[in-house]
Design an enzyme around this catalytic site. Structure first.
Site, mmCIF file in Angstrom:
data_model
loop_
_atom_site.group_PDB
_atom_site.id
_atom_site.type_symbol
_atom_site.label_atom_id
_atom_site.label_comp_id
_atom_site.label_asym_id
_atom_site.label_seq_id
_atom_site.Cartn_x
_atom_site.Cartn_y
_atom_site.Cartn_z
ATOM 1 N N ARG A 39 0.830 -1.214 0.000
ATOM 2 C CA ARG A 39 0.000 0.000 0.000
ATOM 3 C C ARG A 39 0.863 1.264 0.000
ATOM 4 O O ARG A 39 0.374 2.352 -0.255
ATOM 5 C CB ARG A 39 -0.981 -0.017 1.185
ATOM 6 C CG ARG A 39 -1.916 1.162 1.213
ATOM 7 C CD ARG A 39 -3.240 0.963 1.982
ATOM 8 N NE ARG A 39 -3.187 0.027 3.078
ATOM 9 C CZ ARG A 39 -2.769 0.308 4.320
ATOM 10 N NH1 ARG A 39 -2.379 1.519 4.629
ATOM 11 N NH2 ARG A 39 -2.749 -0.627 5.252
ATOM 12 N N TYR A 90 -15.226 19.034 -14.110
ATOM 13 C CA TYR A 90 -15.675 17.642 -14.157
ATOM 14 C C TYR A 90 -16.737 17.381 -13.081
ATOM 15 O O TYR A 90 -16.579 17.783 -11.935
ATOM 16 C CB TYR A 90 -14.470 16.719 -13.961
ATOM 17 C CG TYR A 90 -14.844 15.267 -14.009
ATOM 18 C CD1 TYR A 90 -15.281 14.692 -15.187
ATOM 19 C CD2 TYR A 90 -14.781 14.477 -12.871
ATOM 20 C CE1 TYR A 90 -15.645 13.369 -15.239
ATOM 21 C CE2 TYR A 90 -15.142 13.137 -12.911
ATOM 22 C CZ TYR A 90 -15.577 12.593 -14.101
ATOM 23 O OH TYR A 90 -15.947 11.278 -14.141
ATOM 24 N N ASP A 162 -6.398 20.656 -12.908
ATOM 25 C CA ASP A 162 -6.743 19.388 -13.542
ATOM 26 C C ASP A 162 -6.344 19.520 -15.010
ATOM 27 O O ASP A 162 -6.978 20.244 -15.778
ATOM 28 C CB ASP A 162 -8.244 19.106 -13.388
ATOM 29 C CG ASP A 162 -8.661 17.752 -13.969
ATOM 30 O OD1 ASP A 162 -7.972 17.261 -14.892
ATOM 31 O OD2 ASP A 162 -9.683 17.201 -13.514
ATOM 32 N N LYS A 187 -7.561 8.883 -19.249
ATOM 33 C CA LYS A 187 -7.891 9.512 -20.531
ATOM 34 C C LYS A 187 -6.654 9.511 -21.445
ATOM 35 O O LYS A 187 -6.225 8.452 -21.863
ATOM 36 C CB LYS A 187 -8.442 10.911 -20.292
ATOM 37 C CG LYS A 187 -9.504 10.994 -19.171
ATOM 38 C CD LYS A 187 -10.824 10.330 -19.520
ATOM 39 C CE LYS A 187 -11.762 10.195 -18.331
ATOM 40 N NZ LYS A 187 -12.075 11.411 -17.620
HETATM 41 C C1 LIG Z 1 -12.622 11.703 -16.372
HETATM 42 C C2 LIG Z 1 -12.167 12.919 -15.658
HETATM 43 C C3 LIG Z 1 -11.929 12.899 -14.285
HETATM 44 C C4 LIG Z 1 -12.176 11.656 -13.447
HETATM 45 O O1 LIG Z 1 -11.241 10.664 -13.700
HETATM 46 P P1 LIG Z 1 -11.521 9.076 -13.471
HETATM 47 O O2 LIG Z 1 -10.236 8.471 -13.910
HETATM 48 O O3 LIG Z 1 -12.700 8.726 -14.306
HETATM 49 O O4 LIG Z 1 -11.791 8.895 -12.019
HETATM 50 C C5 LIG Z 1 -11.457 14.052 -13.695
HETATM 51 N N1 LIG Z 1 -11.253 15.179 -14.398
HETATM 52 C C6 LIG Z 1 -11.485 15.246 -15.725
HETATM 53 C C7 LIG Z 1 -11.250 16.526 -16.454
HETATM 54 C C8 LIG Z 1 -11.955 14.120 -16.396
HETATM 55 O O5 LIG Z 1 -12.206 14.204 -17.719
#
Ligand SMILES: *Cc1c(COP(=O)(O)O)cnc(C)c1O
Length: 350
Positions: A39, A90, A162, A187
């Site tokens: 962990r 998001y 982000d 992504k």
């Molecule tokens: C998809 C997304 C998230 C969340 O990520 P996960 O891997 O699905 O938990 C956060 N911020 C943005 C801009 C996203 O497109």
């Protein structure tokens, strides 16, 4: 950057070392070393973290998903403080901020992140954190990151960006003044729609330690296979992003001319486009059902092109138009992509 994407996070170049860090499956380690327990760390995560850290210009810690990374850093804000965040970021981020506010932990002020004066006016001495997402998902508003970092730091607030949509190839927020970068590496960084993983990057040692400590305790750690897949995907990030951006630019020009399309949002970089259909929500639903090459699915950033109407989700901000369809442009042939889009758009006019 392309050299870093290929070269960073490799085992030492010595005889019989593998070229790639293997998938290390271990819940525990022989005592007396740096890791000790599964962990707390893992060599495969470490290779992935080294590579993303090199691209963003900081030290990285990986998590089970983008949301695991995001909730971990948001939960580090001291109770009673205010967080300023984009109205259109998001939906998972917005949901967690709303939950923290409802429990009386934080105050949340939502702003139009592309309106620098409005954001600056929201920053006062109670603000501990400015959350930036740029471009925003799915409205595609673009923030002036250097100006917002200056304004936030002037009131003693930290800045987290982000950077999921832009990727470090297009935008490196740590070099523009941000304290922390987060990604849904699910992504573009992974890029093949086969792994959920998130990452936090910072060049501030104190924040790095706090995030590491929080990860150890909360345990939202990535799977080893996911870290390996994400690193394998990252090796071609620059090629995928270049091609997807070129495809996106080609599609934007054609979408702007199409009678079924009322508005095209595209910030001029990246590979996500949002379109609003003249026929409203019903036309948008028909459109997303009518493509064959484009996959109707949520998420984005894969090699394959996908699309969805965002307001089909409860929890999407009501200021996102009902007819808005988000297009995640992949790396297929742009003419094939357009042929499929134009026939599906044509059906909404029939
Ligand atoms: C998809 C997304 C998230 C969340 O990520 P996960 O891997 O699905 O938990 C956060 N911020 C943005 C801009 C996203 O497109």
């Amino acid at each position: 950057m392309s050299t870093l994407a290929v070269k960073a996070g490799r085992p030492p170049s010595e005889p019989d070392q593998p070229l790639n860090e293997p998938i290390v499956m271990a819940s525990t380690y022989v005592a007396g070393g740096e890791v000790e327990y599964g962990r707390y760390g893992n060599q495969t995560w470490r290779a992935f973290e080294d590579a993303v850290g090199a691209l963003e210009g900081g030290r990285a810690l990986s998590f089970a998903s983008g949301m695991a990374a995001i909730t971990t850093v948001l939960d580090l804000v001291a109770p009673g403080q205010t967080v300023v965040a984009p109205r259109h970021c998001y939906q998972g981020t917005l949901a967690h901020l709303a939950a923290l506010e409802q429990r009386g932990v934080l105050e949340v002020v939502l702003v139009d992140i592309d309106n620098t004066a409005q954001v600056a006016a929201a920053l006062d001495d109670n603000v501990a954190l400015l959350w930036i997402e740029s471009p925003t998902n799915p409205a595609l508003e673009v923030a002036d990151i250097p100006a917002l970092c200056d304004a936030a730091h002037a009131v003693g607030a930290r800045v987290i960006v982000d950077n999921t949509f832009a990727t470090p190839l297009v935008q490196r927020p740590l070099t523009q003044g941000a304290d922390v970068v987060v990604h849904s590496a699910t992504k573009y960084i992974s890029g093949h729609s086969d792994a959920l993983i998130g990452i936090v990057v910072t060049s501030d040692d104190q924040i790095h330690r706090a995030v590491d400590e929080a990860r150890r305790v909360r345990g939202a750690i990535p799977g080893t296979l996911e870290a390996w897949l994400a690193l394998r995907g990252l090796r071609t990030l620059h090629l995928r992003v270049e091609r997807a951006q070129a495809n996106a630019a080609g599609l934007v020009a054609r979408l702007r001319e199409h009678p079924a399309v009322d508005r095209v949002r595209y910030p001029g970089f990246g590979a996500v486009i949002a379109i609003e259909l003249t026929g409203g929500a019903d036309a948008a639903d028909l459109f997303t059902r009518s493509t064959s090459l484009w996959v109707h699915a949520t998420s984005l950033g894969g090699v394959e092109s996908s699309l969805e109407r965002r307001r089909r989700w409860q929890g999407e901000p009501l200021t996102i138009p009902e007819s808005l369809v988000r297009l995640s442009v992949g790396i297929e042939d742009v003419d094939d992509l357009w042929k499929d889009l134009s026939q599906a758009l044509g059906q909404t006019l029939a």
